[in-house]
Design a protein around this motif. Structure first.
Motif, short mmCIF file in Angstrom:
data_model
loop_
_atom_site.label_atom_id
_atom_site.label_comp_id
_atom_site.label_asym_id
_atom_site.label_seq_id
_atom_site.Cartn_x
_atom_site.Cartn_y
_atom_site.Cartn_z
N THR A 103 -17.31 24.31 -14.29
CA THR A 103 -18.38 24.23 -15.28
C THR A 103 -18.07 25.11 -16.48
N ILE A 104 -17.52 26.28 -16.24
CA ILE A 104 -17.17 27.14 -17.37
C ILE A 104 -16.17 26.41 -18.26
N LYS A 105 -15.19 25.80 -17.61
CA LYS A 105 -14.18 25.08 -18.38
C LYS A 105 -14.84 23.98 -19.22
N GLY A 106 -15.64 23.19 -18.54
CA GLY A 106 -16.27 22.07 -19.23
C GLY A 106 -17.15 22.52 -20.38
N SER A 107 -17.99 23.50 -20.11
CA SER A 107 -18.92 23.95 -21.15
C SER A 107 -18.18 24.58 -22.31
N SER A 108 -17.16 25.39 -21.99
CA SER A 108 -16.49 26.09 -23.08
C SER A 108 -15.77 25.09 -23.98
N GLY A 109 -15.25 24.04 -23.38
CA GLY A 109 -14.60 23.02 -24.19
C GLY A 109 -15.60 22.38 -25.13
N ILE A 110 -16.78 22.15 -24.60
CA ILE A 110 -17.76 21.42 -25.38
C ILE A 110 -18.34 22.27 -26.49
N VAL A 111 -18.54 23.55 -26.23
CA VAL A 111 -19.06 24.37 -27.32
C VAL A 111 -17.94 24.83 -28.26
N GLY A 112 -16.71 24.49 -27.93
CA GLY A 112 -15.63 24.71 -28.89
C GLY A 112 -14.80 25.97 -28.67
N PHE A 113 -14.92 26.59 -27.51
CA PHE A 113 -14.05 27.73 -27.24
C PHE A 113 -12.82 27.25 -26.48
N GLU A 114 -11.87 26.75 -27.24
CA GLU A 114 -10.74 26.10 -26.58
C GLU A 114 -9.89 27.07 -25.78
N ASN A 115 -9.81 28.31 -26.25
CA ASN A 115 -8.97 29.27 -25.51
C ASN A 115 -9.53 29.52 -24.12
N ILE A 116 -10.86 29.59 -24.03
CA ILE A 116 -11.49 29.80 -22.72
C ILE A 116 -11.26 28.58 -21.86
N GLU A 117 -11.40 27.45 -22.47
CA GLU A 117 -11.21 26.20 -21.75
C GLU A 117 -9.80 26.13 -21.18
N ARG A 118 -8.82 26.45 -22.04
CA ARG A 118 -7.42 26.35 -21.62
C ARG A 118 -7.15 27.24 -20.42
N PHE A 119 -7.60 28.48 -20.55
CA PHE A 119 -7.32 29.43 -19.48
C PHE A 119 -8.04 29.02 -18.19
N THR A 120 -9.31 28.69 -18.33
CA THR A 120 -10.10 28.34 -17.14
C THR A 120 -9.56 27.08 -16.49
#
Lengths: 758, 122, 97
Positions: free
Chosen positions: A47-64
């Protein structure tokens, strides 16, 4: 950036998810194979990955994402959970927390953050590469069957040859490379029977198509509708030939049909396609060539001449099949692409069946979820505003009551007091809305204790109780730091190493307890340990060394323990990186007193220490005692007030100029607020002393009159009052007069300093 | 009359993003935090489309899909499943159960909107 | 969905109300075919149809086709916005209905 409500929701959500991740990881330590815990862990990361991608924090998404990959393998049993992995995942969790914090502050990651991230990614990758081999084999196993078979829905017709075939067919050579004249797209659709049952309707797709361009002509093909008896009304039998004018690219137009491409025959011919491609289209469609041909001409896709030629070639090809049939090479590729029904190869991979998560197993989460469903998130600022307004309401109502009393209108007074009961009710409800259980704050310490235990090779258990006790949300945020200091101190200085404990006849495992309960309008938090207790002699030694006391002074235990709150005081022999930097307790005391709270220490050498924090339930409302000096009003927090006594001229005379009063035989030092705040005016004959207890000590405040108990909502009155020492805030009385709220601990401290100097 | 879309996701921020996007485009939006919650909220309500996450606690998207496909009033309701590329097995299972529209997370709001609009107009 | 039938000798007048969608299509098919079979002339009033999808359209088409096969007359007397927009999109307004 942080003002964006979506970002705010994201931040709150991540805090919870990170906590859930941490809880799950800690649970995994005890039960490394618990499926439910692994699922919970995976879901949090997911969920962190999904949400961070959607709100635009790509670095968090990538790492997660990488973390999620590893967890996916854990879930499928390819990676075993061991302590090393838990350690790594905890670090990853912390890194995500860090990234989120950076994102919230809108600051870029530092070089060391990036190095840390690279390190973690490498470690994660090492888990993934060790399982790669397995998954590769799997893909290869299934690959031939996917590539070998065409989807049953695909349109199997000969692919155009880029080279004239060796047959020497004159017509074909003549036509080769000729494009049709039409500048429109041609879209040929045959919907699958199940589309309606799947909730898809051709109407919607065609409607959507009109957003991308203009439908020049559309022919609905109903040939496939079976005889009435066989026709299933829920099946779709429709087809369409569409000529379409659009400047969008092929991908975009293809994507209109992305949700039906697996079940439908779709052919999209770009403007000025080759005649061959139309020939193939005609060949591929189930309807008679002439019929399709006519539709194409009518829609303007082909000119009558083009159709004639096309049909000629079509007949010729029926005699001389293309030698390149079946090969998806060269130009054929682009053609293949348009046969959307075929682009399913990648999606046909078979994976081992995933065990369906048993719903019964998730009972715990179910309950939490059910609760969540009944709550809504409200920005604390909104609640603050509400409470503020209610505060205004209380004041305005007090005004009404005063006026009513002045006018002596009984009915009016009656109404006003009904109103005031209601307002009090509203205020209580509004305050309640801000209350949260303290348990969440407590649970964070499981991780802290775990880390300290490992680092210091101690065996410590954290026992939490009273987690359901509620307190103001603002307060929970503010007590986190002081609590952290105290818990770390207990783990670091309090609990002994296992061998030491055994030699003292204690169990090897030490226990730190966090307990909370409500008591007389306050919340009491106890942090206790069964460790070594405070060492009186060491504290005295240190205090003498630091010049805090002189060696001759005799002090009670309480007074001695109080010394550890002095700035720069630390008895730890080794300064560890956990605590013992010598700033801890001083900071704790300041933190707690800024919250209008108090600290009490109890300790027994060898048996342990208990630190008791007493805090108001909320920072927004003060239960106060209203006093008057000259024309000024002040409020003291009621919870610290012990009693009020008269101070006669005689008492003053007896104390010989020293600020000491004799209260039933006990000598109590006092502070003259009149002097403190330089208030002019004549003294009344009998002044009053309000006796308060501050950090275990009784101190008196001399005032002109004690007016009575006063409950009030704190107001922020801006900078003017900010710098006045001894004032922590202000409130407005019913008649609009400002009353200042006394910062009792600060006043006592400054008085002590005065005394030292004096 | 505006069409109603139900969004089911355990992530509040995804629900919020999707909700804001769809409302702006003129749809009515109903939210649910998991499959169970969604089934509770579906009773009697006319819903034109469902956007459903796959991975959720307390009845996941696939279980929800299978249940809703049995429901006389909602069996033909179009469903957009939200998934990630790492959920291939789930996707196959979902496809077999009749979910044809998939949107891969993370998505941009406009991607979600265009997926929705392909299936129903506001 | 409700279907009201007014039978006047061989002339059957059907008034369809509500949604003509895949959800109601099985029922609608029965209504349409039963009445077509027993009538000599079928008139359908679609003015109270709130929603029509491709399933509804297919049934109108099927009825029309069956009518032609059996030498009967089927006519749509009035449309609603919902039905007429589908026929327009499908370019079937003038052709069959």
């Amino acid at each position: 950036m942080a003002d964006d409500p979506v970002i705010q929701t994201f931040m709150i959500e991540c805090t919870e998810l990170l906590q859930a991740m941490e809880d799950a990881l800690l649970r995994l330590e005890a039960a490394p194979e618990d499926e439910e815990t692994i699922n919970a862990l995976f879901r949090s990361a997911h969920t962190i990955k999904g949400s961070s991608g959607i709100v635009g924090f790509e670095n968090i998404e990538r790492f997660t994402h990488k973390v999620e990959n590893v967890l996916e393998q854990v879930r499928s049993g390819k990676i075993k959970v061991d302590n090393e992995l838990i350690e790594l995942l905890l670090k990853c969790r912390d890194h995500i927390a860090n990234l989120i914090e950076l994102a919230e502050k809108d600051t870029p990651a530092s070089a060391s953050d990036r190095t840390a991230e690279e390190g973690l990614l490498r470690q994660l990758q090492s888990y993934l590469t060790s399982t790669d081999k397995q998954s590769n084999t799997k893909i290869n196993d299934t690959a031939p069957s996917q590539l070998g078979s065409n989807s049953p829905n695909s349109l199997n017709y000969p692919h155009p040859s880029s080279e004239p075939s060796g047959s020497g067919d004159g017509v074909r050579t003549f036509l080769h490379g000729r494009d049709v004249e039409s500048g429109n797209w041609h879209i040929s659709l045959r919907f699958g029977e199940d589309v309606l049952r799947n909730g898809m309707d051709p109407i919607s797709f065609i409607n959507y198509l009109t957003r991308l361009g203009e439908i020049v002509s559309l022919t609905t093909i109903t040939d496939a509708v079976p005889p009435a008896a066989e026709m299933d009304p829920e099946s779709c039998y429709l087809g369409f030939e569409i000529d379409f004018k659009s400047d969008f690219d092929k991908q975009t137009i293809e994507d209109v049909f992305e949700f039906v491409r697996e079940d439908c025959k779709i052919c999209i011919l770009p403007p000025r396609s080759r005649i061959e491609e139309y020939i193939q289209l005609i060949n591929s469609l189930p309807e008679a060539p002439l019929k399709i041909g006519e539709i194409l001409v009518r829609g303007g896709a082909l000119t009558p001449h083009e159709l004639e030629e096309a049909l000629k070639i079509q007949n010729a090809e029926a005699v001389y099949p293309s030698p390149l049939e079946g090969e998806g090479q060269g130009e054929g590729c682009s053609q293949r692409k348009s046969l959307i029904g075929e682009i399913v190869v990648d999606e046909k991979m078979t994976y081992p069946p995933v065990v369906d998560a048993a719903v019964e197993k998730q009972k715990k989460q179910k309950e939490a979820q059910a609760r969540e469903a009944k709550t809504i998130r409200v920005d604390t600022n909104k609640l603050d505003q509400l409470v503020n307004l209610v505060g205004e309401l209380v004041i305005a109502n007090a005004n009404i009551i005063q006026n009513a009393q002045r006018l002596g209108d009984i009915d009016m007074i009656e109404s006003a007091s009904t109103l005031s009961r209601l307002i009090e009710d509203i205020r209580d409800r509004a305050m309640q809305a801000r209350m949260v259980p303290i348990g969440e704050s407590f649970n964070r310490f499981h991780r802290v204790i775990r880390d300290i235990s490992r680092e210091m090779s101690k065996d410590i258990e954290l026992a939490v109780s009273g987690g359901e006790t509620e307190l103001d949300k603002n307060l929970t945020e503010k007590i986190n730091d002081p609590l952290m200091h105290l818990v770390r101190n207990a783990a670091d200085h309090g609990i002994e190493k296992p061998d030491v404990r055994i030699s003292k006849g204690k169990p090897a495992k030490g226990v730190i307890r966090l307990n909370a309960f409500n008591d007389a309008g306050s919340i009491v938090i106890e942090i206790s340990d069964d460790g070594s207790g405070l060492n009186r002699e060491k504290i005295i030694e240190k205090a003498v060394e630091k010049g805090l006391i002189n060696s001759e002074q005799t002090l009670s235990d309480k007074e001695i323990y109080k010394l550890i709150f002095a700035p720069g005081f630390s008895t730890a022999e080794n300064v560890t990186n956990i605590s013992g930097r010598g700033v801890g307790m001083d900071v704790v005391r300041k933190g707690i007193s800024s919250l209008r709270g108090s600290i009490d220490i109890n300790s027994q050498e060898g048996l342990g220490t208990t630190i008791t924090l007493r805090l108001p339930l909320t920072l927004a409302i003060i239960e106060g005692l209203l006093v008057k000096i000259g024309g000024e009003y002040f409020v003291l927090t009621l919870s610290s007030v012990e009693e009020c006594v008269d101070l006669t001229r005689e008492d003053i005379a007896n104390s010989h100029g020293r600020h000491l009063a004799n209260v039933r035989g006990q000598i109590v030092p006092y502070i003259r607020l009149r002097e403190q705040f330089m208030i002019k005016g004549s003294l009344p004959d009998i002044e009053q002393i309000v006796i308060v207890r501050v950090e275990g000590q009784r101190v008196g405040f001399v005032v002109d009159h004690v007016i009575g108990e006063h409950q009030t909502v704190l107001k922020n009155l801006g900078r003017i009052y900010k710098d006045i020492e001894g004032i922590s805030g202000a409130t407005i009385l019913g008649d609009g007069t400002v009353a200042l709220i006394l910062d009792v601990p600060r006043l006592v401290q400054s008085a002590e300093r005065e005394e030292v100097r004096g | 009359m505006a069409k109603t879309i139900m969004t089911i996701d355990d992530s509040a921020s995804i629900r919020q993003v999707v909700g804001i996007t769809l409302k702006k485009a003129g749809y009515e939006v109903l939210e649910a935090c998991d499959g169970k919650d969604a089934l509770n909220k579906l009773t009697g309500q006319k819903v034109h489309l469902i956007v459903c996450d796959v991975n959720m606690p307390n009845m996941d998207g696939i279980a929800f899909l299978k249940t809703v496909k049995q429901h006389p009033a909602y069996k033909f309701t179009p469903i957009i499943m939200l998934t990630t590329e790492s959920q291939e097995a789930k996707k196959q299972e979902g496809k077999a159960a009749g979910a044809k529209a998939w949107v891969v997370k993370p998505f941009k709001p406009e991607q979600m909107l265009s997926a929705v609009e392909k299936l129903i107009l506001p | 969905m409700t279907v009201n039938v007014e039978r006047n000798n061989g002339l059957y007048k059907l008034a369809i109300e509500g949604e003509m969608t895949v959800l109601t299509s099985a029922e609608l098919k029965r209504h349409l075919l039963y009445n077509l079979e027993n009538c000599s002339k079928l008139e359908i009033d679609l003015s109270q149809v709130s929603e029509m999808d491709s399933a509804g359209f297919q049934l109108l088409f099927l009825t029309k086709r069956e009518a032609i096969y059996s030498g009967k007359i089927m006519r749509i007397t009035s449309h609603s916005e919902a039905t007429s927009s589908v026929l327009e999109l499908y370019n079937m307004h003038g052709e069959v209905f």
